[in-house]
Design a protein around this motif. Sequence first.
Motif, PDB file in Angstrom:
ATOM      1  N   GLN A   1      -4.784  54.091 -71.058  1.00 31.29           N
ATOM      2  CA  GLN A   1      -4.073  52.817 -71.220  1.00 31.29           C
ATOM      3  C   GLN A   1      -2.695  53.019 -71.884  1.00 31.29           C
TER       4      GLN A   1
ATOM      5  N   VAL B   1      -1.814  46.311 -65.614  1.00 30.72           N
ATOM      6  CA  VAL B   1      -2.573  47.568 -65.572  1.00 30.72           C
ATOM      7  C   VAL B   1      -3.363  47.755 -64.269  1.00 30.72           C
TER       8      VAL B   1
ATOM      9  N   TYR C   1     -11.328  50.048 -71.384  1.00 31.77           N
ATOM     10  CA  TYR C   1     -10.754  48.702 -71.495  1.00 31.77           C
ATOM     11  C   TYR C   1     -11.118  47.834 -70.303  1.00 31.77           C
TER      12      TYR C   1
ATOM     13  N   LEU D   1      -6.232  42.316 -68.640  1.00 32.46           N
ATOM     14  CA  LEU D   1      -5.675  43.583 -68.188  1.00 32.46           C
ATOM     15  C   LEU D   1      -4.174  43.477 -67.899  1.00 32.46           C
TER      16      LEU D   1
ATOM     17  N   MET E   1      -1.086  43.594 -69.852  1.00 33.69           N
ATOM     18  CA  MET E   1      -0.733  43.977 -71.214  1.00 33.69           C
ATOM     19  C   MET E   1       0.620  43.393 -71.624  1.00 33.69           C
TER      20      MET E   1
ATOM     21  N   ASN F   1      -1.584  49.017 -79.393  1.00 34.63           N
ATOM     22  CA  ASN F   1      -2.234  50.220 -78.862  1.00 34.63           C
ATOM     23  C   ASN F   1      -1.666  51.488 -79.499  1.00 34.63           C
TER      24      ASN F   1
END
Length: 175
Positions: free
Chosen positions: A49, A93, A119, A127, A129, A137
């Motif tokens: 990620q 993502v 995730y 998802l 971001m 993160n």
Amino acid sequence: MTAKELVNKIFFVEILKAMALTLSRMFSHAVTIQYPTERRPIAPGFRGQHALAKNPEGKAKCVGCGLCAAICPSQCIQIFREKGKVARYEVEVLRCIFCGFCVEACPYGAIVLTENFEYSNYSKEALYMTRENLLSNWDKYMAGKKGEDYFKKFWRPMSEDFGTPQSQAVFRGRR
Ligand code: SF4
Ligand code: SF4
């Protein structure tokens, strides 16, 4: 059909072979692991990620130049600037193919792919971001020496790569 093929067909030789293989493996050690209680080590340089990197003072390194978005083959990075600042930085993502081009293209070392692969989610929105998620993160997965080492070990080119090698001919201008 040859005689051998005929014998194989009549006596189900292939099936017997497969059953013998199954039986021989039945009492050996299982190769599967009980995830998530058991885990295999993550491969070095794993591309998981995304995160937006912070400098040692805790500020986002990203200046919103847009090179990562320009090079992204999936076009999954969106950057919005307002009054000379990054107002929004978003990564979709689900469209990302984890090629790492965004990391390579960034001149500031401002975006990374972390080791986090856990995730999954039922909601598509989770998802998508946002800048805030991406910065958090960094704190979760890359803060401190880990982030520095990750760049040094796995990402090229770096500034020192642009030094002219000794053996290379260089233009020195007219005399
Ligand atoms: S890893 Fe590749 S596909 Fe994913 S955001 Fe970066 S450039 Fe785009
Ligand atoms: S992450 Fe890097 S390449 Fe992308 S906008 Fe920010 S500074 Fe530019």
